[in-house]
Design a protein around this motif. Structure first.
Motif, PDB file in Angstrom:
ATOM      1  N   LEU A 114      -2.742   3.273  16.698  1.00 54.49           N
ATOM      2  CA  LEU A 114      -4.194   3.414  16.611  1.00 54.49           C
ATOM      3  C   LEU A 114      -4.690   3.052  15.221  1.00 54.49           C
ATOM      4  O   LEU A 114      -5.708   2.358  15.063  1.00 54.49           O
ATOM      5  N   ALA A 115      -3.961   3.500  14.196  1.00 52.55           N
ATOM      6  CA  ALA A 115      -4.363   3.211  12.815  1.00 52.55           C
ATOM      7  C   ALA A 115      -4.242   1.729  12.494  1.00 52.55           C
ATOM      8  O   ALA A 115      -5.048   1.187  11.721  1.00 52.55           O
ATOM      9  N   ALA A 116      -3.248   1.052  13.079  1.00 53.46           N
ATOM     10  CA  ALA A 116      -3.100  -0.388  12.854  1.00 53.46           C
ATOM     11  C   ALA A 116      -4.275  -1.150  13.451  1.00 53.46           C
ATOM     12  O   ALA A 116      -4.772  -2.124  12.850  1.00 53.46           O
ATOM     13  N   VAL A 117      -4.734  -0.734  14.628  1.00 54.81           N
ATOM     14  CA  VAL A 117      -5.927  -1.346  15.214  1.00 54.81           C
ATOM     15  C   VAL A 117      -7.132  -1.108  14.311  1.00 54.81           C
ATOM     16  O   VAL A 117      -7.930  -2.028  14.058  1.00 54.81           O
ATOM     17  N   ASP A 118      -7.264   0.117  13.806  1.00 50.51           N
ATOM     18  CA  ASP A 118      -8.360   0.414  12.877  1.00 50.51           C
ATOM     19  C   ASP A 118      -8.292  -0.488  11.650  1.00 50.51           C
ATOM     20  O   ASP A 118      -9.321  -1.005  11.181  1.00 50.51           O
ATOM     21  N   LEU A 119      -7.098  -0.663  11.103  1.00 47.82           N
ATOM     22  CA  LEU A 119      -6.928  -1.473   9.900  1.00 47.82           C
ATOM     23  C   LEU A 119      -7.300  -2.930  10.159  1.00 47.82           C
ATOM     24  O   LEU A 119      -8.008  -3.560   9.360  1.00 47.82           O
ATOM     25  N   LEU A 120      -6.845  -3.477  11.284  1.00 50.99           N
ATOM     26  CA  LEU A 120      -7.167  -4.870  11.596  1.00 50.99           C
ATOM     27  C   LEU A 120      -8.660  -5.052  11.827  1.00 50.99           C
ATOM     28  O   LEU A 120      -9.256  -6.040  11.389  1.00 50.99           O
ATOM     29  N   ARG A 121      -9.272  -4.101  12.502  1.00 48.94           N
ATOM     30  CA  ARG A 121     -10.715  -4.198  12.729  1.00 48.94           C
ATOM     31  C   ARG A 121     -11.487  -4.096  11.424  1.00 48.94           C
ATOM     32  O   ARG A 121     -12.496  -4.773  11.235  1.00 48.94           O
ATOM     33  N   ALA A 122     -11.010  -3.230  10.520  1.00 46.57           N
ATOM     34  CA  ALA A 122     -11.672  -3.088   9.224  1.00 46.57           C
ATOM     35  C   ALA A 122     -11.611  -4.390   8.425  1.00 46.57           C
ATOM     36  O   ALA A 122     -12.478  -4.648   7.590  1.00 46.57           O
TER      37      ALA A 122
END
Length: 433
Positions: A114-122
């Motif tokens: 979930l955090a990796a998706v957040d990071l890529l979206r950021a």
């Protein structure tokens, strides 16, 4: 996303899950399949996915899947059509636990996904093909006795009828536990359509050992999983009074069991393998009663198939020899077995090259622990990333990983997703971005 924001986002995710299924006395987790604690974790996963605009599905075997599609990344009812292209990249792990397990085994992989998706979206990036985060059900097998049950059912490695008839320590059938949780146990079984939609699976996990400590590296890439299995030993004798039965008149299965435990340790040491009796039940379980039955479970692991076969055969032979001397009997049932897993070399080497270019040298290491990635490896290319465990302890409340290493793991997983899914720069849109 700056380091402070990244750390805050990870910490918030971690904190939001931390209390679910935690025993206040031991500090360990008791998230057993289809219990209230497990259902709370499943609700947490669905909620976190929804907050990110991901669409959640539950497959016929109870595994959860949260989809990030190649369009805007926002929620859509077209997920079924989108994923049928057959080239989705799956990441994730599991949320269930062993009895009094640690906080990291399984959840670190789900939270990091979930955090990796957040990071890529950021970073304003979008995937060129579907990305799906998996929460596999009953990976530990703590309640019904078969590890990786969700992924084994998915791939057909666990027979559906056998699975439905599995019982926990209280006699509750898996089928009934699933039904009580709102799942349809009649739907259990191999899911060819689901498997056809996924092209690779990458699982991040805390290391369950000390290899990365010795290598002074925060992350590593798995090379293989040792072959391993679980065997149930039923030692039977004769119940009698502990205070009136002479030692020579006893048929005590506890003696046979105790000798078998010691033999297992000796055989494993001599063979360069691992053998553990970690679960036992006794009947009638009275302080002043000689047991009539001792049921115990052997977990054994080895570098190769021949060594595993040899050590288990030696332990069984030792148990039967001792049983004959004690006037008892022993029956042995193999409840599960997983062959050696060599992770896909092409995928493994591609991931390692990607990470080395960003983080410097990345060690490659084998593991003696089983994982859903190992089960799926029979169907599609899979790989694993490990995050350093400073104590080397696992399956205990003392299990731990430093926040800095966890964040490195998130960053590493994001790089892998970007490389494999062809993530491209984009424009952030809406709260789901």
């Amino acid at each position: 996303m700056n380091e402070v924001a990244e750390a805050t986002g990870f910490a918030e995710l971690w904190s939001s899950l931390a209390d679910l299924g935690r025993d206040r006395t031991t500090g360990g987790y008791r998230r057993f399949a289809w219990t209230s604690a497990d259902l709370a974790c499943r609700d947490w996963f669905a909620s976190q996915a929804a907050d990110r605009g991901l669409t959640v599905e539950v497959d016929r075997n109870g595994n959860q899947w949260a989809w990030w599609l190649p369009d805007s990344g926002e929620s859509t009812t077209e997920v079924g059509a989108e994923r049928r292209c057959g080239n989705a990249l799956a990441i994730g792990s599991h949320l269930d636990s062993v009895p009094d397990g640690g906080a990291f085994d399984g959840p670190l992989g789900v939270i990091s996904s979930l955090a990796a998706v957040d990071l890529l979206r950021a970073r304003g990036w979008r995937p060129e093909r579907p990305i799906v985060i998996a929460n596999f059900t009953d990976e530990e097998g703590a309640r019904f006795g078969i590890a990786c049950a969700g992924s084994r059912l998915l791939t057909g490695q666990l027979d559906a009828e056998k699975a439905r008839s599995l019982r926990d320590g209280g006699g509750v059938r898996l089928a009934d536990a699933m039904a009580a949780a709102g799942q349809d146990p009649d739907a259990l079984g191999r899911d060819d359509e689901r498997l056809a939609n996924i092209s690779e699976f990458v699982e991040l996990h805390i290391e369950q050992g000390r290899w990365l400590i010795d290598q002074d590296a925060p992350v590593g890439v798995a090379s293989s999983i040792w072959p391993h299995g679980r065997w149930r030993f039923d030692f039977t004798g004769e119940a009698n009074h502990a205070g009136t039965t002479a030692l020579d008149d006893r048929r005590d299965p506890m003696l046979t069991y105790a000798n078998t435990v010691l033999s297992a340790r000796k055989k494993a040491r001599l063979g360069g393998t691992l053998a553990t009796f970690g679960k036992v039940s006794v009947e009638p379980n009275g302080t002043n009663a000689i047991p009539s039955r001792v049921r115990a479970w052997l977990d054994s692991r080895a570098p190769d198939e021949a060594a595993l076969d040899a050590v288990v055969e030696q332990i069984v032979a030792a148990a039967r020899e001792r049983a004959e001397r004690d006037g008892t009997a022993v029956e042995v049932v193999n409840e599960s077995r997983t062959a050696i897993v060599e992770f896909d070399h092409g995928l493994r080497d591609k991931i390692r090259k990607t990470l080395t270019g960003v983080f410097g040298p990345v060690p490659q290491l084998p593991t003696g622990a089983g994982h859903d990635a190992g089960i799926l490896a029979a169907e599609l290319p899979t790989a694993m990333l490990f995050v350093r465990n400073p104590s080397g302890l696992s399956h205990t409340p003392a299990e731990h990983a430093e926040t800095a290493d966890c964040l490195t793991g998130v960053a590493a997983l994001a790089e892998v997703v970007a490389q494999l899914a062809g993530v491209r720069p984009g424009t952030n849109r809406g709260s789901g971005a």
